[in-house]
Structures are given as structure tokens and as C-alpha cells.
Design a protein around this motif. Structure first.
Motif, PDB file in Angstrom:
ATOM      1  N   CYS A   1       0.833  -1.210   0.000  1.00  0.00           N
ATOM      2  CA  CYS A   1       0.000   0.000   0.000  1.00  0.00           C
ATOM      3  C   CYS A   1       0.864   1.254   0.000  1.00  0.00           C
ATOM      4  O   CYS A   1       0.571   2.225  -0.715  1.00  0.00           O
TER       5      CYS A   1
ATOM      6  N   VAL B   1      -7.205  12.216   3.096  1.00  0.00           N
ATOM      7  CA  VAL B   1      -6.448  11.163   3.778  1.00  0.00           C
ATOM      8  C   VAL B   1      -5.677  11.739   4.959  1.00  0.00           C
ATOM      9  O   VAL B   1      -5.649  11.142   6.047  1.00  0.00           O
TER      10      VAL B   1
ATOM     11  N   VAL C   1      -7.129   2.150   7.139  1.00  0.00           N
ATOM     12  CA  VAL C   1      -7.186   2.229   5.674  1.00  0.00           C
ATOM     13  C   VAL C   1      -8.586   2.598   5.212  1.00  0.00           C
ATOM     14  O   VAL C   1      -8.777   3.445   4.327  1.00  0.00           O
TER      15      VAL C   1
ATOM     16  N   CYS D   1      -9.354   6.323   5.969  1.00  0.00           N
ATOM     17  CA  CYS D   1      -8.568   7.220   5.114  1.00  0.00           C
ATOM     18  C   CYS D   1      -9.108   7.221   3.688  1.00  0.00           C
ATOM     19  O   CYS D   1      -9.240   8.277   3.057  1.00  0.00           O
ATOM     20  N   LEU D   2      -9.449   6.043   3.170  1.00  0.00           N
ATOM     21  CA  LEU D   2     -10.020   5.959   1.829  1.00  0.00           C
ATOM     22  C   LEU D   2     -11.377   6.657   1.771  1.00  0.00           C
ATOM     23  O   LEU D   2     -11.681   7.377   0.808  1.00  0.00           O
TER      24      LEU D   2
END
Length: 266
Positions: free
Chosen positions: A96, A141, A179, A182-183
């Protein structure tokens, strides 16, 4: 006129695409390997929001002190529940990070592939949309990492239905939640860019957005509640407020955009 891409055959287009994909994968893998070998530095960033001294918690402590209150220190222990889980998480996190570091190059290669088929004015608008979208996604993000996720983690990580039940958060749960949030915030911050694009295409108007502002606020609160599934009104407001501001900014952008019919014309 557009560039002479129509002189290329289907297989020639496919070969150009294959070359671009190979370059993208190669660069992402190189960055991923680099992130893998810098394990300490990588996870010092990923795991920073769980520490009591993180910047978001310091800000919360200062706000509480200014209001005459105090915030209790907290400690959440992460655990591993699988034999190979830590190694797998290490590889996924490094991959990532590699994709994230290579993202400007990825966008550049994709733009190089599609740009020959675009007219000059179309190329200009695509550059604005992609560049603006990338910056807004990154901003979302960063806000999630530095503010929204830490406060959500602090609430959920220390919440107890009973003192007899201890919280032992798995590393996999921590990473996946980080994750996901943030996405989600990165996508939410695309609202102004999408609004501008839809206005250019003639699908959206400022009057329509004003008319359904109340409906939009309700949707914003629902989305904010999904992103931060807590009963903490303060944390919910931290998510909903930027979304509402983005909606109002989008109205201003749509109002000042010109919906010319020749925007994407030849």
C-alpha cells in the motif's frame, strides 16, 4: 484536432497500454520493496495514532485544558492473533505504501496513455480534474490520519461495556480501520471536483444544490455516522463539519463555473 491515434491499430493500442501497466507495476513494486525494508520507519507512521502523545491527542488535551477540564491518558494494546499474520500485514502495508508513493507516476502514465486521444481543450480539463482530485484526495487522507481516525480509535479502543472486559485490539483490525477511514475521507473530499465536473457537463446547478441543501445535510450526517460508528457527538461533528463545508464550497464552485456546450467539443 486530436493526435493521430486513429492511425494505430487495436493491437498497437494494447501494446502501449501493456507497456504503461508494466512500468506502473515495476515502480510500485520498487517503492513497495523499499517500504518493506524500512519496517521501523513504516510502522512508526502507521502505528503513531495509537500513541497517547500523538498530535491529535495533544490538541484535544489543550482544548480540554482551555475549557477548564482534563483528558485522561489512555493506553491501547495491539495484539496479533495469527501465526503468519504480522508478516502478511507487513507485506500488505508495504505494498500500500508503495502504491501510494508511486501514485503520481501512475497518474502520469495513465494520462500519457489517454492524452493522445484528447483534443487540446479536453486535455486541459482532464489535467485540472485529475490534478485537483489527487490533491483533494490526499487532503482527505491527511485529515483522517491526523484527526478523525485517532479520535475514533481513542473512543472505540477505550470503550468498555464493563470493567471486567478488557480491550485487546488486533493489529489487523487496527490497520483495516485506518485504511478504510482514510479511503472514505479521501473519496468524500472529491465532492468539489465532482461537482465542478458535473456542472461543466450540465448535470448540476447551484440552484439545485441550494434547493436540496437540507437533504444533503441529512445524508452528510448519515455518511459521517457510518464512517465514525460512535456515539460521540464531538467525533461525529469532526467528520460531518468538513463534509458540510465541502458541500457549501461545491455550491460556490458550481455557481462560478461556466457550463459552455463546447467544453468537451472538438
Amino acid at each position: 484536432m486530436a493526435n493521430e491515434t486513429n492511425t494505430q491499430s487495436f493491437w498497437e493500442h494494447l501494446d502501449v497500454l501493456r507497456t504503461a501497466i508494466v512500468k506502473i507495476v515495476a515502480v510500485a513494486v520498487v517503492f513497495g520493496f523499499a517500504a518493506f525494508f524500512f519496517k521501523e520507519e513504516l510502522f512508526s507512521i502507521v502505528l503513531a495514532p495509537k500513541e497517547d502523545g500523538f498530535v491529535a491527542y495533544q490538541l484535544l488535551d489543550r482544548m480540554a485544558a482551555w475549557a477548564g477540564g482534563a483528558v485522561e491518558p489512555f493506553s491501547v494494546r495491539l495484539i496479533n492473533t495469527g501465526l503468519a499474520q504480522q508478516f502478511i500485514i507487513h507485506m500488505k502495508t508495504a505494498l500500500c505504501a508503495g502504491v501510494l508513493c508511486a501514485s503520481p507516476y501512475i497518474l502520469y502514465q495513465l494520462f500519457r496513455f489517454v492524452s493522445p486521444a484528447l483534443y487540446e481543450n479536453e486535455r486541459r480539463y482532464v489535467t485540472r480534474v485529475v490534478g485537483g482530485g489527487y490533491m483533494m484526495f490526499g487532503l482527505g487522507v491527511l485529515i483522517s490520519y491526523f484527526l478523525i481516525f485517532p479520535l475514533t480509535f481513542r473512543f472505540l479502543g477505550t470503550y468498555q461495556v464493563s470493567g471486567d472486559v478488557d480491550n485487546l485490539i488486533s493489529l489487523e483490525s487496527y490497520i483495516s480501520t485506518l485504511v478504510m477511514m482514510c479511503l472514505a475521507m479521501g473519496i468524500v473530499f472529491e465532492i468539489p471536483i465532482l461537482s465542478w465536473l458535473f456542472a461543466k457537463l450540465g448535470f448540476l446547478s447551484a440552484d439545485f444544490m441550494r434547493k436540496y441543501r437540507k437533504h444533503a445535510i441529512v445524508i452528510i450526517l448519515i455518511v459521517a455516522a457510518i464512517i465514525t460508528p460512535t456515539s460521540d457527538v464531538f467525533t461525529l461533528s469532526l467528520v460531518a463539519l468538513p463534509m458540510w463545508v465541502l458541500y457549501e464550497v461545491s455550491i460556490w464552485i458550481v455557481k462560478n463555473s461556466k457550463t459552455n456546450e463546447d467544453t468537451f467539443a472538438a
